[in-house]
Design a protein around this motif. Structure first.
Motif, PDB file in Angstrom:
ATOM      1  N   ALA A 246     -28.942  38.002  -3.834  1.00  0.00           N
ATOM      2  CA  ALA A 246     -27.678  37.331  -4.164  1.00  0.00           C
ATOM      3  C   ALA A 246     -27.774  35.873  -3.749  1.00  0.00           C
ATOM      4  N   ASN A 247     -27.235  34.988  -4.593  1.00  0.00           N
ATOM      5  CA  ASN A 247     -27.187  33.568  -4.228  1.00  0.00           C
ATOM      6  C   ASN A 247     -25.939  32.928  -4.802  1.00  0.00           C
ATOM      7  N   LEU A 248     -25.617  31.761  -4.281  1.00  0.00           N
ATOM      8  CA  LEU A 248     -24.377  31.062  -4.610  1.00  0.00           C
ATOM      9  C   LEU A 248     -24.558  30.226  -5.871  1.00  0.00           C
ATOM     10  N   PHE A 249     -23.582  30.326  -6.793  1.00  0.00           N
ATOM     11  CA  PHE A 249     -23.519  29.498  -7.994  1.00  0.00           C
ATOM     12  C   PHE A 249     -22.247  28.653  -7.914  1.00  0.00           C
ATOM     13  N   ILE A 257     -28.722  28.510  -1.758  1.00  0.00           N
ATOM     14  CA  ILE A 257     -28.040  29.272  -0.709  1.00  0.00           C
ATOM     15  C   ILE A 257     -27.958  30.723  -1.159  1.00  0.00           C
ATOM     16  N   GLY A 258     -28.707  31.594  -0.516  1.00  0.00           N
ATOM     17  CA  GLY A 258     -28.704  32.990  -0.921  1.00  0.00           C
ATOM     18  C   GLY A 258     -29.288  33.885   0.144  1.00  0.00           C
ATOM     19  N   LEU A 259     -29.262  35.172  -0.151  1.00  0.00           N
ATOM     20  CA  LEU A 259     -29.761  36.185   0.772  1.00  0.00           C
ATOM     21  C   LEU A 259     -30.558  37.216  -0.012  1.00  0.00           C
ATOM     22  N   GLY A 893     -15.466  24.387   3.341  1.00  0.00           N
ATOM     23  CA  GLY A 893     -15.639  25.835   3.405  1.00  0.00           C
ATOM     24  C   GLY A 893     -14.690  26.533   2.464  1.00  0.00           C
ATOM     25  N   ILE A 894     -14.903  27.828   2.300  1.00  0.00           N
ATOM     26  CA  ILE A 894     -14.077  28.656   1.423  1.00  0.00           C
ATOM     27  C   ILE A 894     -12.788  29.023   2.138  1.00  0.00           C
ATOM     28  N   LYS A 895     -11.685  29.014   1.407  1.00  0.00           N
ATOM     29  CA  LYS A 895     -10.389  29.319   1.998  1.00  0.00           C
ATOM     30  C   LYS A 895     -10.276  30.781   2.420  1.00  0.00           C
ATOM     31  N   SER A 896     -10.826  31.667   1.603  1.00  0.00           N
ATOM     32  CA  SER A 896     -10.668  33.092   1.874  1.00  0.00           C
ATOM     33  C   SER A 896     -11.279  33.460   3.217  1.00  0.00           C
ATOM     34  N   SER A 897     -10.553  34.274   3.976  1.00  0.00           N
ATOM     35  CA  SER A 897     -11.050  34.680   5.292  1.00  0.00           C
ATOM     36  C   SER A 897     -12.258  35.603   5.188  1.00  0.00           C
ATOM     37  N   ILE A 898     -12.431  36.291   4.043  1.00  0.00           N
ATOM     38  CA  ILE A 898     -13.549  37.220   3.917  1.00  0.00           C
ATOM     39  C   ILE A 898     -14.874  36.471   3.844  1.00  0.00           C
ATOM     40  N   LEU A 899     -14.827  35.204   3.368  1.00  0.00           N
ATOM     41  CA  LEU A 899     -16.035  34.385   3.274  1.00  0.00           C
ATOM     42  C   LEU A 899     -15.904  33.130   4.123  1.00  0.00           C
ATOM     43  N   GLN A 900     -15.178  33.215   5.226  1.00  0.00           N
ATOM     44  CA  GLN A 900     -14.937  32.039   6.040  1.00  0.00           C
ATOM     45  C   GLN A 900     -16.207  31.508   6.708  1.00  0.00           C
ATOM     46  N   ASP A 901     -17.232  32.332   6.785  1.00  0.00           N
ATOM     47  CA  ASP A 901     -18.485  31.868   7.376  1.00  0.00           C
ATOM     48  C   ASP A 901     -19.344  31.093   6.383  1.00  0.00           C
ATOM     49  N   LEU A 902     -18.948  31.081   5.122  1.00  0.00           N
ATOM     50  CA  LEU A 902     -19.660  30.284   4.125  1.00  0.00           C
ATOM     51  C   LEU A 902     -19.070  28.876   4.181  1.00  0.00           C
ATOM     52  N   LYS A 903     -19.628  28.032   5.023  1.00  0.00           N
ATOM     53  CA  LYS A 903     -19.056  26.720   5.310  1.00  0.00           C
ATOM     54  C   LYS A 903     -20.160  25.779   5.759  1.00  0.00           C
ATOM     55  N   TYR A 904     -19.791  24.492   5.774  1.00  0.00           N
ATOM     56  CA  TYR A 904     -20.662  23.470   6.361  1.00  0.00           C
ATOM     57  C   TYR A 904     -19.773  22.572   7.212  1.00  0.00           C
ATOM     58  N   GLU A 905     -20.206  22.329   8.440  1.00  0.00           N
ATOM     59  CA  GLU A 905     -19.410  21.525   9.365  1.00  0.00           C
ATOM     60  C   GLU A 905     -20.327  20.587  10.133  1.00  0.00           C
ATOM     61  N   LYS A 906     -19.903  19.334  10.203  1.00  0.00           N
ATOM     62  CA  LYS A 906     -20.639  18.323  10.945  1.00  0.00           C
ATOM     63  C   LYS A 906     -19.632  17.536  11.754  1.00  0.00           C
TER      64      LYS A 906
END
Length: 914
Positions: A246-249, A257-259, A893-906
């Motif tokens: 699976a990867n991000l589109f 970005i994928g697994l 990052g994504i608003k949904s809490s189910i994918l809240q770890d899909l983010k970038y922070e600096k």
């Protein structure tokens, strides 16, 4: 049991030669037929129900009722009911209910049922709604699809519902026998997201297999702005999604970005799991991981999050956050934070190490739980330097806090006549600048409701006698004053002070001369203490010596007071015949009152000691009371007889309403309140008048701007040493009053909606989802903020051009304080604070909060914030451009809490040196 038919019985009859007996042969055949007709093969009759035997007087009595012998019914003798060969299964197990608007056609030859246009079918827990449905009775299949129209295209797509699962495909084939299905181009909601699959194989009620599927939380499912492509996946509705590669589109553009495999929990209940930390770098502490840990879903009523930070120079932090709630009973949250901060490296001159902590607890009880008792808690205590020195980003917005306070209380009411109230409270107040801590552990309060001893039997209270009432109040405290270094150590309890105070107020009130209200009363006060003091002068050390005496002691005081007041209404009418003036009338309401009080002198509680000079001469006598250390004050040693004067004003205007349909004039408040108060001490030998205090406030610009002001005016003059003298200022060559202090505070809230004549009831509400209307600093840790839903936002139709009225909001706060008590004639503080935001477009928002110190000519804490709504994503940037806490934070990052770890922070954190 099997019924044996006569045809199944073979009877062998041997015929003996030369010997024939026709009668016996006929009798034998008849008997055989009769037996085989009425007998049961391999059947053992049921034993009749036994009747328990009872023994009485050594005599055994046995009884048997012939009615207990079971009868053999004809129905039970039917062998087909227990036939060893299973009957043939019906084509459909459940009743099929169907409907269609245009036509319903059944093909007898093909055993097929055709439904067309808005067709629906119900079979067991399954429901299918589509434009075209075909039921094949020979294959036990249901085929559903939409209708193709030359104008509208493909319409009336199927909606497949089974239990709580809803699937919206292009077409579907469902087998009613195996419960399996093939679903084409389906859209299925799974938790907060949606699964879009080309082909879905429904294995059973709880397992789906997907091929070339998309998982997204976007609202536009026809053209999602992002999705995670699942080549192969297994879906267990309400539980999980397991995928292969699976990867991000993003807008159909693949990203790296994928697994190789993935797991998406879809449980509707709280589940435990890992909290992904954020990472960054800090100059003095190296690289770090922040706010990572584990979430424990303990039960439906309580949870726990264990979080931690780690810095490569050895600094670390730990946090425990817990929330609990039981409906209709209570709810609350508990948090503990601990940080071990190391600056620089060991061996360097700027190396330092410190530990800080903070404890927060909030508890509230539902009013329905118990109407007669209540428990609540609001706790915020810890190290005085916690918010100033914490290196965790979540504390950035709180570093300006200079006080910490806590309160835990339990109260109970005993219903009855009179009503009895009881409460137990523990309080804590901490000044983070001076590091002084004041606590009461605990405070006991009790009271007995108001009692009218002379009220009539009818319950009416008229006149001075019937209105006489009394109460009883009790207050006990154990007061502790300590510092940060002694907090929760044995030494903090050494200087604790305890005591009790009893008060009994006796009051009455009545009308005087019809327009005046007169009240009078007396108050009895008794104080118990467990520590007293003794003072004397040490001639050797030449200083006062104070000795503490442990033991019970008490004192009693009383006073008298009365007040007289009335209300005066004045109306100034500006209307004239034939003229429609804008100002119709002005209404002035005045409430003057005069009070008088007497406080006797209780000098019996006072002693004195002599101050002896080095020559042995007595220079002075110093008075003191042994109750100087009492937490409820000391008895008064001087007689006081004083009169208080006060006047409150309220001024309103009636003006012509701009709305021509209005039938009544519009009411406008000119002065919400304008108060004057002073007092005169008859028993004083000098400076009998107290300063005149003035305060007032009003609302301007349709209640958008609030103005409050106050001043203190002293009638007495000052001498050359700037001390008050017993001489009026006007007699000393000055004005009637001398201005000693003044203050003005204003706040003004503005927004683009204020000018909208069609405005709604929520005009003062900020539409931005990023920045609240607040002049205080904001939390920079966006990754730990919960996203507020957009449910309260109204859906606006799309427009070719953006509205030229750019939404904005602004809040301004202004404060000015003037001091002139000793002729200093200076402005003690002068500041302007502001905050606001602008929506440059429907998706862009810019905000700022800052202030300017007009006295010291410098900016206060300043913060700039930028936000971008990316539909299913959000992007934020916060920046503190200057001050000792210069920092910035970028987050997407994504608003949904189910994918809240899909983010970038600096981020760049402030470099704090302790």
């Amino acid at each position: 049991m099997t019924f044996q038919k006569p045809s199944h019985t073979f009877t062998k009859i041997h015929l003996k030669a030369l010997h024939t007996n026709n009668f016996k042969i006929l009798f034998t055949l008849s008997f055989t037929v009769f037996i085989n007709t009425l007998s049961f093969a391999q059947d053992i009759p049921k034993k009749p129900k036994k009747i328990n035997r009872s023994v009485k007087d050594s005599v055994v009595i046995t009884s048997r009722d012939s009615l207990l012998i079971p009868e053999i019914s004809e129905k039970s003798q039917d062998s087909t009911l227990t036939d060893s060969i299973a009957p043939k299964k019906e084509l459909l197990e459940n009743i099929v209910t169907y409907h269609a608007e245009d036509y319903t056609k059944f093909n007898q030859k093909k055993q097929k049922l055709y439904l067309y246009n808005k067709a629906s079918i119900d079979y067991g827990d399954m429901n299918i709604v589509a434009g075209n449905i075909t039921i094949d009775y020979t294959k036990n299949t249901v085929y559903a699809k939409g209708i193709t129209d030359s104008i509208e295209g493909y319409t009336q797509k199927p909606v497949f519902t089974q239990g709580s699962n809803v699937v919206e495909p292009d077409s579907i084939i469902f087998n009613t026998d195996t419960k399996k299905a093939l679903i084409f181009n389906s859209k299925t909601e799974q938790g907060e997201g949606t699964v879009i699959a080309q082909i879905t194989k429904k294995e059973n009620d709880s397992v789906y297999f997907l091929k070339n599927a998309k998982y997204t939380t976007a609202e536009n499912l026809d053209d999602p702005e992002y999705y995670i492509k699942l080549r192969k996946a297994k879906v267990v509705p309400g539980k999980k999604i397991v995928t292969g590669l699976a990867n991000l589109f993003i807008y159909d553009v693949p990203t790296p970005i994928g697994l190789p495999f993935g797991f998406f929990p879809q449980s509707e209940k709280h589940t435990s799991g890992i909290i992904i930390p954020s990472f960054g770098e800090q100059n003095d502490r190296g690289f770090f991981l922040q706010n990572g840990g584990y979430y424990f879903a303990i039960s439906d009523y309580i949870d726990l999050a264990a979080l931690g930070d780690y810095y490569t120079n050895g600094s670390y932090a730990a946090r425990l956050e817990s929330t609990y709630s039981i409906r209709y009973k209570f709810s609350g949250n508990l948090g503990f934070r601990y940080e071990n901060i190391i600056n620089s490296e060991r061996g360097f001159p700027d190396y330092s190490k410190s530990t800080i902590y903070n404890l927060r607890w909030s508890h509230s009880q539902d009013s329905k739980a118990n109407p007669n008792s209540r428990f609540s808690a609001s706790v915020n205590l810890g190290s005085s330097t916690y918010y100033r020195t914490s290196v965790n980003q979540i504390n950035t917005g709180s570093f300006l806090n200079n006080t910490l306070s806590s309160s835990i209380s339990y109260s109970k009411t005993f219903q009855g006549e009179p009503q009895v109230n009881f409460s137990l409270t523990a309080t804590h107040s901490q000044n983070t600048n001076t590091e002084t801590i004041n606590m009461t552990l605990p405070t006991l309060q009790g009271s007995i409701g108001r009692i009218y001893p002379f009220v009539s039997k009818s319950g009416t209270k008229k006149g001075i006698i019937q209105n006489i009432n009394l109460q009883y109040n009790l207050r006990g405290e154990n007061r502790i004053t300590t510092t940060d270094s002694l907090f929760f150590k044995k030494e903090m309890f050494d200087e604790a002070k305890a005591g009790f105070q009893h008060t009994i107020p006796l009051n009455t009130n009545f009308k005087l001369f019809k327009y005046f209200s007169l009240s009078a009363g007396t108050n009895y006060n008794e104080v118990w203490t467990f520590k007293t003091v003794d003072k004397y002068f040490d001639p050797i050390e030449r200083e006062e010596v104070v000795e503490t005496i442990n033991g019970f002691d008490s004192f009693r005081t009383y006073n008298f007071s009365s007040s007289l007041g009335t209300t005066i209404y004045g109306m100034f009418n500006f209307e004239k015949e034939g003229k429609d003036r804008k100002i119709k009338a002005i209404r002035h309401v005045m409430r003057p009152s005069i009070s008088y009080s007497i406080n006797p002198a209780f000098d019996q509680y006072y002693d004195s000691y002599e101050v002896v000079s080095a020559d042995g001469l007595t220079t002075s006598d110093v008075e003191f009371t042994r109750f100087d250390e009492s937490i409820f004050g000391t008895p008064s040693k001087t007689f006081s007889s004083s009169m208080g004067i006060s006047l409150s004003n309220n001024i309103e205007a009636k003006v012509r309403d701009k709305d021509s349909t209005a039938t009544e004039p519009k009411k406008v408040i000119l002065l919400n309140n304008l108060n004057f108060s002073t007092s005169y001490n008859f028993a004083g030998d000098s400076l009998q008048w107290s300063p005149l205090r003035m305060s007032g406030g009003t609302q301007l610009f349709n209640n958008k701007m609030s103005v409050n002001f106050g001043a203190t005016l002293d009638p007495y003059a000052l001498d050359n040493n700037n001390n008050r003298i017993n001489k009026f200022n006007i007699d000393n060559g000055g004005s009637l009053f001398r201005l000693t202090s003044a203050n003005v505070t204003t706040s003004w809230s503005l927004s683009s909606k204020d000018g909208d004549k069609k405005g709604d009831k929520n005009n003062d509400k900020n539409d931005s989802n990023f920045f609240p209307e607040d002049v205080l600093p904001k939390d920079l840790d966006y990754a730990n903020q919960q996203i507020r839903p957009d449910d309260d936002k109204e859906e606006k139709p799309p427009s070719e051009h953006y509205n030229y009225k750019i939404p904005w909001s602004l809040r301004i706060a202004y404060a000015l304080n003037y001091s002139n008590s000793t002729r200093q004639n200076q402005i003690s503080s002068h500041s302007l604070m502001f905050s606001g935001n602008i929506e440059l477009s429907p998706k862009w928002s810019i905000g700022a909060s800052s202030g300017y110190d007009l006295k010291n000519a410098g900016f206060t804490y300043t913060q700039l914030t930028f936000g971008r709504d990316l539909l299913s994503w959000r992007m934020n940037f916060s920046w503190v451009p200057f001050s000792t806490r210069t920092s910035w934070n970028f987050f997407i990052g994504i608003k949904s809490s189910i994918l809240q770890d899909l983010k970038y922070e600096k981020r760049k954190q402030p470099d704090i040196t302790l």
